[in-house]
Scaffold this active site. Structure first.
Site, PDB file in Angstrom:
ATOM      1  N   PHE A 217      13.759   1.112  -4.039  1.00 42.48           N
ATOM      2  CA  PHE A 217      13.332   0.992  -5.434  1.00 42.48           C
ATOM      3  C   PHE A 217      12.298   2.081  -5.689  1.00 42.48           C
ATOM      4  O   PHE A 217      11.241   2.098  -5.067  1.00 42.48           O
ATOM      5  CB  PHE A 217      12.726  -0.381  -5.732  1.00 42.48           C
ATOM      6  CG  PHE A 217      12.348  -0.544  -7.181  1.00 42.48           C
ATOM      7  CD1 PHE A 217      13.250  -1.080  -8.091  1.00 42.48           C
ATOM      8  CD2 PHE A 217      11.102  -0.136  -7.647  1.00 42.48           C
ATOM      9  CE1 PHE A 217      12.912  -1.205  -9.434  1.00 42.48           C
ATOM     10  CE2 PHE A 217      10.757  -0.258  -8.981  1.00 42.48           C
ATOM     11  CZ  PHE A 217      11.663  -0.792  -9.881  1.00 42.48           C
ATOM     12  N   ASP A 326       7.308   7.665  -0.992  1.00 47.14           N
ATOM     13  CA  ASP A 326       6.932   6.823  -2.130  1.00 47.14           C
ATOM     14  C   ASP A 326       5.996   5.727  -1.636  1.00 47.14           C
ATOM     15  O   ASP A 326       6.424   4.753  -1.041  1.00 47.14           O
ATOM     16  CB  ASP A 326       8.198   6.229  -2.747  1.00 47.14           C
ATOM     17  CG  ASP A 326       7.919   5.320  -3.938  1.00 47.14           C
ATOM     18  OD1 ASP A 326       6.749   4.926  -4.147  1.00 47.14           O
ATOM     19  OD2 ASP A 326       8.871   4.989  -4.663  1.00 47.14           O
ATOM     20  N   LYS A 357       0.110   1.512  -8.688  1.00 46.62           N
ATOM     21  CA  LYS A 357      -0.276   0.130  -8.399  1.00 46.62           C
ATOM     22  C   LYS A 357      -1.743  -0.003  -7.992  1.00 46.62           C
ATOM     23  O   LYS A 357      -2.622   0.151  -8.830  1.00 46.62           O
ATOM     24  CB  LYS A 357       0.681  -0.483  -7.376  1.00 46.62           C
ATOM     25  CG  LYS A 357       2.091  -0.709  -7.943  1.00 46.62           C
ATOM     26  CD  LYS A 357       2.950  -1.525  -7.016  1.00 46.62           C
ATOM     27  CE  LYS A 357       4.355  -1.704  -7.562  1.00 46.62           C
ATOM     28  NZ  LYS A 357       4.425  -2.672  -8.664  1.00 46.62           N
ATOM     29  N   THR A 381       1.520  13.922 -22.488  1.00 48.85           N
ATOM     30  CA  THR A 381       0.322  13.867 -23.329  1.00 48.85           C
ATOM     31  C   THR A 381      -0.912  13.475 -22.541  1.00 48.85           C
ATOM     32  O   THR A 381      -1.939  14.148 -22.582  1.00 48.85           O
ATOM     33  CB  THR A 381       0.531  12.880 -24.495  1.00 48.85           C
ATOM     34  OG1 THR A 381       1.619  13.330 -25.306  1.00 48.85           O
ATOM     35  CG2 THR A 381      -0.729  12.778 -25.349  1.00 48.85           C
TER      36      THR A 381
END
EC number: 2.6.1.19
Length: 500
Positions: A217, A326, A357, A381
């Site tokens: 994931f 990751d 997280k 942004t």
């Protein structure tokens, strides 16, 4: 296997610890622990079933304006403290899921409350700048105090983002640009490249790929979703890319009983990785990078040995692929080291590493050679949020001052030992106990039993999370102590004893 030797050692020592098998044996009471009443509660307090009446009413209201079927209950964050989450019906639960592993040092930590209240920090919280063009004066200073103070080995470059998905998405872009730059050499963009990229065609948009693993994931944006393979509901109906997907090892437990089988399983997966890299090169879909989680989390808390990851890193070098780790869920200290990949013992563990997280903000570290060669190539942004860097700097101070990495390792050992005890007493409900630090999990017989156990635990005052098809995962905060582990184990032991 080397990746979870702690599980093996605990299993071996457990066999000699017969007192754990004595009927009626209890873990030491949480009452024996010293509780900071200003920060942590002394235990769960349940007033209604969960979700309670107020939560159910709010869920109805929310469902009018969006699909609210995923909502468990509504929370009272003003009353939540330390390891305890309070809902809008006044139920107080020991939270071992911590907002899908994203609360680093507990709810409403006094040091963070104080930080927010300081007048000199007001402007940081109310003025969110476009960091790529108009950063505040103290931006570099706060990055040095926070993220750069825990930078992984070999990665001096840093880009902040808002979440895990955009961190991985932009890491992919960084890898693709790096790979194309290697092929192009010192030449400038060609006229053909500049024109064809505007219509999504080669050579301006080269047909590169990222190799990922089944069960992974990495997020839900378009690029990330192409590397996410944990649940069909995340992917169904959404167009995707033809990128290679390798098998991730499925280890057998207890590890010490399946050493040869697990070594063969990891070798099979590594061989498939190499085969896919070669296959996709022949298909003109060159593998520019490999992405992997140190522990597959959403996909079922799937572990592999440290040796597996070391060999995977070697494969990436051999074939000239970037190696992306990751650490969105595994990073931040819960495995007993700040980054889970530190367990591999490599001086050059990765080319790029993403985080989010527990780190309060998203982003990625990378090596110098992956630095974009022009402005606006990796851009949005906000590019993160300076207020999160401010909070993270204090979180890291607390982690170091209170030695919370050692705490995660010790409390995790208590938790894992207790889970092995429960597995021995209730093998019909618990199997494949595994973990590193407090990053623990176990399997249940099926999804139905898993979901029922989570629901019962919630109504007994304990928040747990599911993952994969039938696993229960533990994601407590870094201030989860030994006595919290004993408290949970007592409650869950009673649940299993009565489970029908």
């Amino acid at each position: 296997m080397a990746s979870v030797l702690l599980t093996r050692r605990l299993a071996c020592s457990f066999r000699h610890n017969h007192r754990l098998l004595v009927p009626g044996w209890r873990h030491i009471s949480q009452a024996a622990a010293k509780v900071d009443v200003e920060f942590d509660y002394d235990g769960p307090l349940m007033k209604t079933e969960v979700p309670g009446p107020r939560s159910r009413e709010l869920m109805k209201q929310l469902n009018i304006i969006q699909n609210a079927e995923a909502v468990h209950f509504f929370c009272n964050y003003e009353e939540s403290r330390g390891n305890y989450l309070v809902d809008v019906d006044g139920n107080r639960m020991l939270d071992l899921y911590s907002q899908i592993s994203s609360i680093p040092i507990g709810y409403s930590h006094p040091a963070l409350v104080k930080l927010v209240q300081q007048p000199q920090n007001v402007s940081t919280f109310i003025n969110r700048p476009a960091l790529g063009i108009l950063p505040p004066e103290n931006f570099v200073e706060k990055l040095r105090e926070s993220l750069l103070s825990v930078a992984p080995k070999g990665m001096s470059q840093l880009i902040t983002m808002a979440c895990g998905s955009c961190s991985n998405e932009n890491a992919f872009k960084t890898i693709f640009m790096w790979y194309r730059s290697k092929e192009r050499g010192q030449s400038a963009f060609s006229k053909e490249e500049l024109e064809t990229c505007m219509i999504n065609q080669a050579p301006g948009c080269p047909d590169y790929s990222i190799l990922s693993f089944m069960g992974a994931f990495h997020g839900r944006t378009m690029g990330c979703l192409a590397t996410t393979h944990s649940k069909a509901i995340h992917k169904i109906d959404i167009p995707s890319f033809d990128w290679p997907i390798a098998p991730f090892p499925r280890l057998k437990y207890p590890l010490e009983e399946f050493v040869k089988e697990n070594q063969q399983e990891e070798a099979r997966c590594l061989e498939e990785v190499e085969d896919l890299i070669v296959k996709y090169r022949k298909k003109k879909k060159t593998v520019a990078g490999i992405i992997v989680e140190p522990i597959q989390s959403e996909g079922g808390d799937n572990h592999a040995s440290d040796d597996f990851f070391r060999k995977l890193r070697d494969i990436s070098r051999k074939h000239g692929c970037a190696f992306l780790v990751d650490e969105v869920q595994t990073g931040g200290g819960s495995t007993g080291k700040f980054w889970a990949h530190e367990h591999w013992g490599l001086d050059d563990p990765a080319d790029v590493m993403t985080f989010s997280k527990k780190m309060m903000t998203g982003g990625f570290f990378h090596k110098e050679e992956f630095r974009p060669n022009a402005p606006y190539r990796i851009f949005n942004t906000w590019l993160g949020d300076p207020s999160k860097n401010l909070l993270l700097a204090e979180v890291i101070n607390i982690i170091k001052r209170e030695d919370l990495l050692s705490n995660a390792a010790h409390a995790g050992k208590v938790l894992l030992t207790g889970l092995l005890d429960l597995q021995a007493r209730y093998p019909q409900f618990i199997s494949r106990v595994r973990g590193r630090g407090t990053f623990c999990s176990f399997d249940t017989p099926d999804e139905s039993i898993r979901n029922k156990l989570i629901s019962i635990a919630r109504n007994k005052g304990v928040m747990l999370g599911g993952c994969g098809d039938k696993s229960i995962r533990f994601r407590p905060t870094l201030v989860f102590r030994d006595h919290h582990a004993h408290l949970f184990l007592n409650i869950f032991s009673d649940i299993l004893a009565d489970f029908k």
